[in-house]
Scaffold this active site. Sequence first.
Site, PDB file in Angstrom:
ATOM      1  N   PHE A   1      75.462  77.082  34.276  1.00 50.43           N
ATOM      2  CA  PHE A   1      76.593  77.964  34.532  1.00 50.43           C
ATOM      3  C   PHE A   1      76.561  78.613  35.911  1.00 50.43           C
ATOM      4  O   PHE A   1      77.518  79.283  36.299  1.00 50.43           O
ATOM      5  CB  PHE A   1      76.750  79.033  33.439  1.00 50.43           C
TER       6      PHE A   1
ATOM      7  N   LYS B   1      81.506  81.270  26.028  1.00 50.24           N
ATOM      8  CA  LYS B   1      80.243  82.001  25.944  1.00 50.24           C
ATOM      9  C   LYS B   1      79.348  81.251  24.966  1.00 50.24           C
ATOM     10  O   LYS B   1      79.591  81.248  23.766  1.00 50.24           O
ATOM     11  CB  LYS B   1      80.464  83.433  25.466  1.00 50.24           C
TER      12      LYS B   1
ATOM     13  N   LYS C   1      82.861  89.384  30.208  1.00 51.72           N
ATOM     14  CA  LYS C   1      82.655  88.770  28.897  1.00 51.72           C
ATOM     15  C   LYS C   1      83.772  89.233  27.985  1.00 51.72           C
ATOM     16  O   LYS C   1      84.033  90.432  27.857  1.00 51.72           O
ATOM     17  CB  LYS C   1      81.288  89.172  28.327  1.00 51.72           C
TER      18      LYS C   1
ATOM     19  N   ARG D   1      74.402  93.931  37.910  1.00 48.98           N
ATOM     20  CA  ARG D   1      75.705  93.885  37.259  1.00 48.98           C
ATOM     21  C   ARG D   1      76.793  93.558  38.259  1.00 48.98           C
ATOM     22  O   ARG D   1      76.789  94.040  39.388  1.00 48.98           O
ATOM     23  CB  ARG D   1      75.989  95.227  36.577  1.00 48.98           C
TER      24      ARG D   1
END
Length: 277
Positions: free
Chosen positions: A98, A26, A174, A168
């Site tokens: 990404f 991340k 995460k 979403r």
Amino acid sequence: MHAAPAVLAPGAIPAGPIADYWLSEKLDGVRGRWDGRRLWTRGGLPVDAPPWFTAGWPEEPMDGELWLGRGRFEEASSLVRNPPADDAPWRAMRFLVFDLPAHAGPFEQRVQAMRALAGPDTPPWLRPVAQSRVADDKQLQARLRAVVDAGGEGLMLQHRDVHYMPGRSDGLLKLKPHDDAEARVVAHLPGRGKYAGMVGALLVEREDGARFRLGSGLSDAERDAPPPLGSLVTYRYNGLTINGLPRFARFMRLREPPSDAGPGSGSGPGPGTGPGN
């Protein structure tokens, strides 16, 4: 932009086989979107990067992170928001890709397509985010510890079969050693006592419309010149209350200033979220 990640509790593991997920660090940078011609922030503002920075980039849209390195978010954010006359600071900037919004395949295919970006004619500051796999929960937690011990924030996990989608996604996760999230500033609440004449707390709104205060964590300088209305801020918290609000929420930092551009403005991509943060 990229789907918003679901957040795993600290130390938790995703459902299903770990081997089905691709793992990446991340990155604590400024999220960006390349539309094939121009670079934009997540909030829809154009990024005034030097022309040489995006010269030779592919026409394919790319989601990525403008990144200077671990622990250098404030520097990256300042460089993007207030580009200097001298472009020398941009020499240290990287755009780490990404995801590929226009690619129709599952994430496993998109990983291979992103890796193909790093050809002999590609500028060295344009690279895909490193993606890898682990076999089990033990290796996942070991990878998380290694990243955090090295100064990173955590991991992003993306299921190999997930297609690119807005909103979403349960296939994008995460994993961090603590809880944090982002919210939009909707009001400055006046301070009392020693904070009289300054901001006592920020009233913020989550993506789902829930509102709460952020007072703890603000420095005196931030109370005197608080994040402007409409800006996106990051806060840390310890789980949720029975009402679903963050427990012991405390301000961490300004994530992104307010944007005058947005859906329907014709100025670029509208607000969105992604796996970089």
